[in-house]
Structure formats: structure tokens, C-alpha cells
Design an enzyme around this catalytic site. Structure first.
Site, PDB file in Angstrom:
ATOM      1  N   ASN A 100       0.827  -1.213   0.000  1.00 46.65           N
ATOM      2  CA  ASN A 100       0.000   0.000   0.000  1.00 46.65           C
ATOM      3  C   ASN A 100       0.862   1.265   0.000  1.00 46.65           C
ATOM      4  OD1 ASN A 100      -2.009  -1.818   0.155  1.00 46.65           O
ATOM      5  ND2 ASN A 100      -2.658  -1.306   2.231  1.00 46.65           N
ATOM      6  N   ASP A 102      -0.789   4.263   0.767  1.00 47.01           N
ATOM      7  CA  ASP A 102      -1.680   5.272   1.347  1.00 47.01           C
ATOM      8  C   ASP A 102      -1.197   5.868   2.669  1.00 47.01           C
ATOM      9  OD1 ASP A 102      -2.341   3.266   3.270  1.00 47.01           O
ATOM     10  OD2 ASP A 102      -4.006   2.559   2.039  1.00 47.01           O
ATOM     11  N   HIS A 117       5.892  -0.669  -2.711  1.00 55.24           N
ATOM     12  CA  HIS A 117       5.477   0.087  -3.903  1.00 55.24           C
ATOM     13  C   HIS A 117       5.558   1.600  -3.736  1.00 55.24           C
ATOM     14  CE1 HIS A 117       3.081  -3.712  -5.283  1.00 55.24           C
ATOM     15  NE2 HIS A 117       4.368  -3.792  -5.521  1.00 55.24           N
ATOM     16  N   CYS A 125      12.626  13.881  -7.115  1.00 55.89           N
ATOM     17  CA  CYS A 125      13.132  14.803  -8.138  1.00 55.89           C
ATOM     18  C   CYS A 125      13.669  13.988  -9.317  1.00 55.89           C
ATOM     19  CB  CYS A 125      14.243  15.665  -7.525  1.00 55.89           C
ATOM     20  SG  CYS A 125      15.065  16.703  -8.741  1.00 55.89           S
ATOM     21  N   CYS A 145      10.625  20.674  -8.428  1.00 59.69           N
ATOM     22  CA  CYS A 145      11.585  20.706  -7.324  1.00 59.69           C
ATOM     23  C   CYS A 145      12.206  22.107  -7.274  1.00 59.69           C
ATOM     24  CB  CYS A 145      12.653  19.659  -7.628  1.00 59.69           C
ATOM     25  SG  CYS A 145      13.940  19.514  -6.408  1.00 59.69           S
ATOM     26  N   CYS A 147      15.150  22.737  -7.481  1.00 56.80           N
ATOM     27  CA  CYS A 147      16.262  22.773  -8.451  1.00 56.80           C
ATOM     28  C   CYS A 147      15.746  23.060  -9.861  1.00 56.80           C
ATOM     29  CB  CYS A 147      17.054  21.465  -8.421  1.00 56.80           C
ATOM     30  SG  CYS A 147      16.237  20.104  -9.277  1.00 56.80           S
ATOM     31  N   THR A 185      -4.851  -8.796   0.306  1.00 55.36           N
ATOM     32  CA  THR A 185      -4.193  -8.703  -1.003  1.00 55.36           C
ATOM     33  C   THR A 185      -4.644  -9.854  -1.888  1.00 55.36           C
ATOM     34  OG1 THR A 185      -2.094  -8.828  -2.215  1.00 55.36           O
ATOM     35  CG2 THR A 185      -2.088  -9.725   0.028  1.00 55.36           C
ATOM     36  N   SER A 186      -4.830  -9.537  -3.189  1.00 50.09           N
ATOM     37  CA  SER A 186      -5.229 -10.568  -4.158  1.00 50.09           C
ATOM     38  C   SER A 186      -4.044 -11.456  -4.532  1.00 50.09           C
ATOM     39  CB  SER A 186      -5.781  -9.894  -5.421  1.00 50.09           C
ATOM     40  OG  SER A 186      -4.770  -9.076  -5.997  1.00 50.09           O
ATOM     41  N   GLU A 212     -12.166 -12.963   0.074  1.00 52.94           N
ATOM     42  CA  GLU A 212     -12.107 -13.832  -1.122  1.00 52.94           C
ATOM     43  C   GLU A 212     -10.850 -14.682  -1.087  1.00 52.94           C
ATOM     44  OE1 GLU A 212     -14.095 -13.111  -4.059  1.00 52.94           O
ATOM     45  OE2 GLU A 212     -15.123 -11.351  -3.207  1.00 52.94           O
TER      46      GLU A 212
HETATM   47  P1  OAD Z   1      -5.981  -5.815  -4.967  1.00 55.86           P
HETATM   48  O1  OAD Z   1      -6.981  -4.760  -5.294  1.00 55.86           O
HETATM   49  O2  OAD Z   1      -5.428  -6.617  -6.083  1.00 55.86           O
HETATM   50  O3  OAD Z   1      -6.614  -6.836  -3.924  1.00 55.86           O
HETATM   51  C1  OAD Z   1      -7.326  -6.371  -2.813  1.00 55.86           C
HETATM   52  C2  OAD Z   1      -7.757  -7.569  -1.993  1.00 55.86           C
HETATM   53  O4  OAD Z   1      -8.396  -7.094  -0.817  1.00 55.86           O
HETATM   54  C3  OAD Z   1      -8.720  -8.526  -2.683  1.00 55.86           C
HETATM   55  O5  OAD Z   1      -8.221  -9.844  -2.568  1.00 55.86           O
HETATM   56  C4  OAD Z   1     -10.014  -8.344  -1.893  1.00 55.86           C
HETATM   57  O6  OAD Z   1     -10.762  -9.555  -1.803  1.00 55.86           O
HETATM   58  C5  OAD Z   1      -9.484  -7.944  -0.533  1.00 55.86           C
HETATM   59  N1  OAD Z   1     -10.413  -7.188   0.326  1.00 55.86           N
HETATM   60  C6  OAD Z   1     -11.454  -6.396  -0.028  1.00 55.86           C
HETATM   61  N2  OAD Z   1     -12.034  -5.856   1.060  1.00 55.86           N
HETATM   62  C7  OAD Z   1     -11.337  -6.309   2.137  1.00 55.86           C
HETATM   63  C8  OAD Z   1     -11.445  -6.107   3.541  1.00 55.86           C
HETATM   64  N3  OAD Z   1     -12.378  -5.309   4.071  1.00 55.86           N
HETATM   65  N4  OAD Z   1     -10.551  -6.741   4.338  1.00 55.86           N
HETATM   66  C9  OAD Z   1      -9.595  -7.526   3.817  1.00 55.86           C
HETATM   67  N5  OAD Z   1      -9.449  -7.760   2.507  1.00 55.86           N
HETATM   68  C10 OAD Z   1     -10.298  -7.163   1.666  1.00 55.86           C
HETATM   69  O7  OAD Z   1      -4.849  -5.083  -4.100  1.00 55.86           O
HETATM   70  P2  OAD Z   1      -3.348  -5.525  -3.885  1.00 55.86           P
HETATM   71  O8  OAD Z   1      -3.240  -6.994  -3.761  1.00 55.86           O
HETATM   72  O9  OAD Z   1      -2.827  -4.668  -2.798  1.00 55.86           O
HETATM   73  O10 OAD Z   1       0.424  -1.622  -7.249  1.00 55.86           O
HETATM   74  O11 OAD Z   1      -2.706  -5.065  -5.264  1.00 55.86           O
HETATM   75  C11 OAD Z   1      -1.333  -5.179  -5.457  1.00 55.86           C
HETATM   76  C12 OAD Z   1      -0.812  -4.023  -6.271  1.00 55.86           C
HETATM   77  O12 OAD Z   1      -1.572  -3.913  -7.486  1.00 55.86           O
HETATM   78  C13 OAD Z   1      -0.971  -2.655  -5.628  1.00 55.86           C
HETATM   79  O13 OAD Z   1       0.039  -2.375  -4.717  1.00 55.86           O
HETATM   80  C14 OAD Z   1      -0.931  -1.739  -6.812  1.00 55.86           C
HETATM   81  C15 OAD Z   1      -1.782  -2.511  -7.790  1.00 55.86           C
HETATM   82  O14 OAD Z   1      -1.482  -2.327  -9.133  1.00 55.86           O
HETATM   83  C16 OAD Z   1       0.925  -0.433  -7.622  1.00 55.86           C
HETATM   84  O15 OAD Z   1       0.253   0.573  -7.679  1.00 55.86           O
HETATM   85  C17 OAD Z   1       2.359  -0.471  -7.947  1.00 55.86           C
END
Ligand code: OAD
Length: 240
Positions: A100, A102, A117, A125, A145, A147, A185-186, A212
Site C-alpha cells: 500500500n 496510502d 510500492h 526529483c 523541485c 532545483c 491482497t489478491s 475472497e
Molecule cells: P488488490 O486490489 O489486487 O486486492 C485487494 C484484496 O483485498 C482482494 O483480494 C479483496 O478480496 C481484498 N479485500 C477487499 N475488502 C477487504 C477487507 N475489508 N478486508 C480484507 N481484505 C479485503 O490489491 P493488492 O493486492 O494490494 O500496485 O494489489 C497489489 C498491487 O496492485 C498494488 O500495490 C498496486 C496494484 O497495481 C501499484 O500501484 C504499484
């Protein structure tokens, strides 16, 4: 749940991998969503999150990041972030690896953290590669920046390598861990996701918290549900 509590109770070295799902209950959208309203179903990452997109139209890319920065700054950490900040003090060895950007883990108090990430708060910069903290949202974009060179978000875009050492730190921590806990995370994005098959191959137990299942859930202790509920429940069970 009981099995997860047993592992967490006896663990000394704990590693976390978190993704966008942990911030969902703070009001921030995930990227991939079974209902089809994730960020990447509304926006094309190739137009917004690649170095080529930035070279072509820095203003467009910056407008989008400015919007995401504002949303993240307004959001508040939820109960899930807070439990992970507590675990950092509870376990003798602890590392939180997050995909994340954020900043909510940090705002909840987490300090032992690797941001694979990048971070929406930080900008870089283009000339000197210097990373700066910018908490304000930019009135005009792209920002520059002092600069004179343009700034970019300090985010790892598609097609870019992770920052040096970050993945090595994450894998080394997993290698020495008693347990890996994977939240929200997915596991669709590599190399971050590789922490999970690495742990499974090394026979390190993996707890997964998610509404999921992922491709790895047959090999994990899968706790189905929202992290803002499950993590506090785990914490309560650990303190009983
Ligand atoms: P994803 O959007 O791929 O996956 C989010 C996951 O959170 C899914 O498996 C959902 O089922 C789960 N989810 C939803 N609500 C939830 C809750 N309340 N509690 C727990 N889980 C929940 O997000 P990431 O796996 O973080 O990269 O994605 C990986 C990367 O893909 C990100 O860091 C980003 C993106 O492209 C960059 O921006 C470089």
C-alpha cells in the site's frame, strides 16, 4: 480461527504482507474487485501508472495522483491497521511489508515497515532522485523541485523495478519467520506475492485474511472476512 490463534500465540518472529484490502474499511478502493468496481476497472493503469504514461502526459498522471493523495490524506486508519501497529510492540521480531502507498499503516503507528510500492506522501526529483515528503496537495501540476526539475510520485509503476533492497529485506524476514500473515491482497502482483509461495515451500505457516480466496488459499490458514473485524477478533483472542 483457533488454529491461527495458536500459531500467533506461540510465534516470536512475525511477518505481515498487506494489500489494498486492509484500507477498504477506511474508505479507500482496492485495485481488483470481484464486483468489478476496483480502481483498475475504472482507470487504465497503462495511461496512469507507467513511466511511459508519465513521459507522455505528466499533467494527467499528476492530476490522478493528486486526487489519490487527497483521498488517502482524508482517510483514517481502521481497527485492522491499529492491531498491526500493536503487534509490532508485542512480538520480539516483527516486520510489516506492505504494497500500500496510502500511509495509513504509518499513521496508525507502524514503524517496522517496508513499503514495496512506495508512498503517496513522497515525491522524487527527476534530476537528482532525491525523495521529499510532501503533505500538501499541489495547486498546479506537474509540481517542480526547487532545483527546477520536475517531481514525480515516489511510487513503483508498472514496468519498474522495486526499490533496491526492499524485496530482499522482505524475503529474508520470511525466511526467519515463525509465521507469515497475509491481509487484504489478491496476491496478483509480483514480486510482492512471491513471499507467499516462498513461505509455503519453506513450510512456514501462512495465515490469510480476506473475504475472497487467492490462488494460494488451499495452502494457507484462510480466515474469510474483513480485516477490520478479523484482526481485532484475533487480538482479543490473543489477550484472553
Ligand atoms: P488488490 O486490489 O489486487 O486486492 C485487494 C484484496 O483485498 C482482494 O483480494 C479483496 O478480496 C481484498 N479485500 C477487499 N475488502 C477487504 C477487507 N475489508 N478486508 C480484507 N481484505 C479485503 O490489491 P493488492 O493486492 O494490494 O500496485 O494489489 C497489489 C498491487 O496492485 C498494488 O500495490 C498496486 C496494484 O497495481 C501499484 O500501484 C504499484
Amino acid at each position: 480461527m483457533e488454529e491461527a490463534v495458536q500459531y500467533l500465540r506461540s510465534a516470536r518472529r512475525v511477518v505481515l504482507l498487506t494489500g489494498a484490502g486492509i484500507s477498504k474499511e477506511s474508505g479507500l478502493d482496492t485495485f481488483r474487485d470481484s464486483e468489478g468496481d476496483g480502481i483498475w476497472s475504472r482507470y487504465n493503469p497503462m495511461e496512469l501508472a507507467t513511466p511511459q504514461a508519465f513521459n507522455k502526459d505528466p499533467e494527467l498522471v499528476w492530476k490522478w495522483y493528486n486526487w489519490r493523495r487527497e483521498k488517502a490524506f482524508k482517510a483514517m486508519p481502521n481497527a485492522g491497521h491499529e492491531v498491526l501497529a500493536e503487534w509490532e510492540n508485542q512480538y520480539p521480531e516483527f516486520l510489516l511489508v506492505t504494497q500500500n502507498v496510502d500511509g495509513l499503516h504509518q499513521r496508525a503507528g507502524s514503524r517496522k515497515i517496508v513499503c514495496l510500492h512506495g508512498n503517496l506522501l513522497e515525491v522524487r526529483c527527476l534530476e537528482t532522485d532525491r525523495v521529499l515528503n510532501r503533505l500538501d496537495s499541489f495547486k498546479t501540476v506537474p509540481p517542480f523541485c526547487h532545483c527546477g526539475s520536475m517531481l514525480r510520485p515516489h511510487i513503483v509503476w508498472f514496468g519498474e523495478a522495486l526499490y533496491p533492497g526492499t524485496m530482499e529485506t522482505a524475503i529474508n524476514a520470511v525466511k526467519n519467520a515463525d509465521i507469515l500473515v497475509v491481509v487484504g491482497t489478491s496476491l496478483a502482483v509480483y514480486p510482492a506475492a512471491s513471499m507467499v509461495p516462498y513461505a509455503i515451500n519453506e513450510e512456514i505457516p501462512v495465515i490469510e485474511i480476506n473475504p475472497e480466496k487467492s490462488d494460494f488459499s488451499n495452502h494457507t490458514i484462510f480466515l474469510k472476512g474483513e480485516s477490520g473485524t478479523i484482526l481485532p477478533n484475533l487480538q482479543k483472542a490473543l489477550s484472553d
